[in-house]
Design a protein around this motif. Structure first.
Motif, PDB file in Angstrom:
ATOM      1  N   ARG A 188       0.820  -1.215   0.000  1.00  0.00           N
ATOM      2  CA  ARG A 188       0.000   0.000   0.000  1.00  0.00           C
ATOM      3  C   ARG A 188       0.854   1.266   0.000  1.00  0.00           C
ATOM      4  N   GLY A 189       1.906   1.280   0.813  1.00  0.00           N
ATOM      5  CA  GLY A 189       2.733   2.475   0.907  1.00  0.00           C
ATOM      6  C   GLY A 189       3.469   2.775  -0.387  1.00  0.00           C
ATOM      7  N   ILE A 190       4.079   1.751  -0.997  1.00  0.00           N
ATOM      8  CA  ILE A 190       4.814   1.955  -2.249  1.00  0.00           C
ATOM      9  C   ILE A 190       3.857   2.340  -3.369  1.00  0.00           C
ATOM     10  N   THR A 191       2.668   1.739  -3.378  1.00  0.00           N
ATOM     11  CA  THR A 191       1.672   2.092  -4.396  1.00  0.00           C
ATOM     12  C   THR A 191       1.307   3.562  -4.307  1.00  0.00           C
ATOM     13  N   PHE A 192       1.139   4.052  -3.073  1.00  0.00           N
ATOM     14  CA  PHE A 192       0.778   5.455  -2.924  1.00  0.00           C
ATOM     15  C   PHE A 192       1.913   6.366  -3.381  1.00  0.00           C
ATOM     16  N   ARG A 193       3.164   6.060  -2.947  1.00  0.00           N
ATOM     17  CA  ARG A 193       4.301   6.925  -3.267  1.00  0.00           C
ATOM     18  C   ARG A 193       4.667   6.895  -4.741  1.00  0.00           C
ATOM     19  N   LYS A 194       4.665   5.703  -5.328  1.00  0.00           N
ATOM     20  CA  LYS A 194       5.199   5.560  -6.679  1.00  0.00           C
ATOM     21  C   LYS A 194       4.136   5.675  -7.766  1.00  0.00           C
ATOM     22  N   VAL A 195       2.891   5.345  -7.445  1.00  0.00           N
ATOM     23  CA  VAL A 195       1.846   5.301  -8.478  1.00  0.00           C
ATOM     24  C   VAL A 195       0.812   6.403  -8.292  1.00  0.00           C
ATOM     25  N   GLU A 196       0.267   6.511  -7.082  1.00  0.00           N
ATOM     26  CA  GLU A 196      -0.871   7.406  -6.886  1.00  0.00           C
ATOM     27  C   GLU A 196      -0.463   8.858  -6.660  1.00  0.00           C
ATOM     28  N   LEU A 197       0.544   9.112  -5.817  1.00  0.00           N
ATOM     29  CA  LEU A 197       0.914  10.482  -5.485  1.00  0.00           C
ATOM     30  C   LEU A 197       1.352  11.291  -6.700  1.00  0.00           C
ATOM     31  N   PRO A 198       2.222  10.754  -7.583  1.00  0.00           N
ATOM     32  CA  PRO A 198       2.589  11.564  -8.764  1.00  0.00           C
ATOM     33  C   PRO A 198       1.387  11.946  -9.623  1.00  0.00           C
ATOM     34  N   GLN A 199       0.446  11.008  -9.783  1.00  0.00           N
ATOM     35  CA  GLN A 199      -0.744  11.326 -10.580  1.00  0.00           C
ATOM     36  C   GLN A 199      -1.683  12.269  -9.838  1.00  0.00           C
ATOM     37  N   MET A 200      -1.745  12.124  -8.523  1.00  0.00           N
ATOM     38  CA  MET A 200      -2.543  13.065  -7.728  1.00  0.00           C
ATOM     39  C   MET A 200      -2.053  14.493  -7.907  1.00  0.00           C
ATOM     40  N   MET A 201      -0.731  14.679  -7.881  1.00  0.00           N
ATOM     41  CA  MET A 201      -0.186  16.028  -8.001  1.00  0.00           C
ATOM     42  C   MET A 201      -0.547  16.651  -9.343  1.00  0.00           C
TER      43      MET A 201
END
Length: 231
Positions: free
Chosen positions: A137-150
Motif C-alpha cells: 500500500r505504501g509503495i503504491t501510494f508513493r510511486k503510483v498514486e501520489l505523482p498522478q494526484m499532483m
C-alpha cells in the motif's frame, strides 16, 4: 513611475516578508492538507469526523477572525485558565509565527479538499494493477498514486496559492511589517495613500502574474507524458 519619496525600500522589505510568509504557509498547508486528505479517505470514522469538523470550521470562518482568535484569543485563554489554578502566566505569540500558523491551518483545509478530489479522480485500475504487481500500500501510494494526484491537484493548488498570497495582507492587523503594513506606514508618513497603496497593488499583481506563469509551466511539465500519449 510614482514618487515613493525614499520609502521604496520599505515596500521592498514588506514584499520580502510577504513572500516569506506566503511560501512558508504554503509549504505547511501542503503537508497538513495532504495528511488531512488521507485521513478523510482512510482514517477510522472518528478520525474522519474530526478532520471533517476541522475543514468545515476553518472554511466557514473568515480568515481575519481566525487570525485574531489565535493571536489575541489563545494567549488570553491560556492565561485565564492558568489564573484559575493560581498561576500568574504572561503569554504572547510571535506575530510571524502566528501569521504563518494561522495561514497554514486555513489553507491546509482548502488543500485537503484539492488533494481528496485529486485522489478520487484516479482510475481504480491504477492501484489494482500496482497490487497485482506485488506492490504494497505504501509503495503504491508513493510511486503510483501520489505523482498522478499532483498532476490533478496542480490547478487547484495554484488557486490556493493565489488566494493565500492575497490573504497575507490580513496579517498587517497583528503589526507584522509585511507589504500592506509597510505601505500603510509610508502612506501615513507622506500623506499619499493612493501612491503607496497603488504601488502595493502593483506588487501583489506582479506576484500573481509570475505565479500564473510558473503554474502554467509546471502544469505543462506534469502533463508531458499524458500529452504525448494522446498525440
Amino acid at each position: 513611475m510614482p514618487d515613493l519619496q525614499g520609502y521604496g525600500w520599505l515596500l521592498i522589505d514588506g514584499l520580502m516578508l510577504t513572500l516569506g510568509v506566503a511560501v512558508a504557509s504554503m509549504i505547511g498547508a501542503l503537508g497538513v492538507g495532504l495528511l488531512a486528505a488521507m485521513g478523510k479517505l482512510f482514517a477510522p470514522r472518528a478520525g474522519r469526523f474530526l478532520i471533517e469538523a476541522y475543514t468545515t470550521f476553518v472554511r466557514g470562518v473568515p480568515e481575519l477572525v481566525l487570525l485574531l482568535l489565535i493571536y489575541y484569543g489563545v494567549p488570553t485563554l491560556i492565561q485565564n485558565v492558568a489564573a484559575g489554578f493560581g498561576l500568574d502566566w504572561s503569554l504572547s505569540i510571535n506575530p510571524f509565527a502566528a501569521g504563518i500558523g494561522t495561514l497554514t491551518l486555513i489553507y491546509a483545509a482548502f488543500a485537503c479538499e484539492v488533494f481528496r478530489a485529486a485522489y478520487l479522480a484516479l482510475p481504480p485500475g491504477q492501484r489494482e494493477a500496482a497490487y497485482a504487481l506485488g506492490l504494497n500500500r505504501g509503495i503504491t501510494f508513493r510511486k503510483v498514486e501520489l505523482p498522478q494526484m499532483m498532476r490533478h491537484a496542480l490547478p487547484g493548488l495554484g488557486n490556493v496559492w493565489m488566494v493565500l498570497v492575497k490573504a497575507t495582507a490580513l496579517i498587517s492587523i497583528i503589526q507584522l511589517p509585511e507589504l500592506m503594513r509597510n505601505a500603510d506606514i509610508a502612506a501615513r508618513s507622506t500623506r499619499q495613500p493612493f501612491t503607496f497603496f497603488f504601488a502595493a497593488c502593483l506588487l501583489y499583481l506582479g506576484i500573481t502574474l509570475v505565479s500564473m506563469w510558473g503554474q502554467a509551466r509546471l502544469e505543462r511539465w506534469a502533463a508531458r507524458g499524458t500529452l504525448e500519449a494522446r498525440s
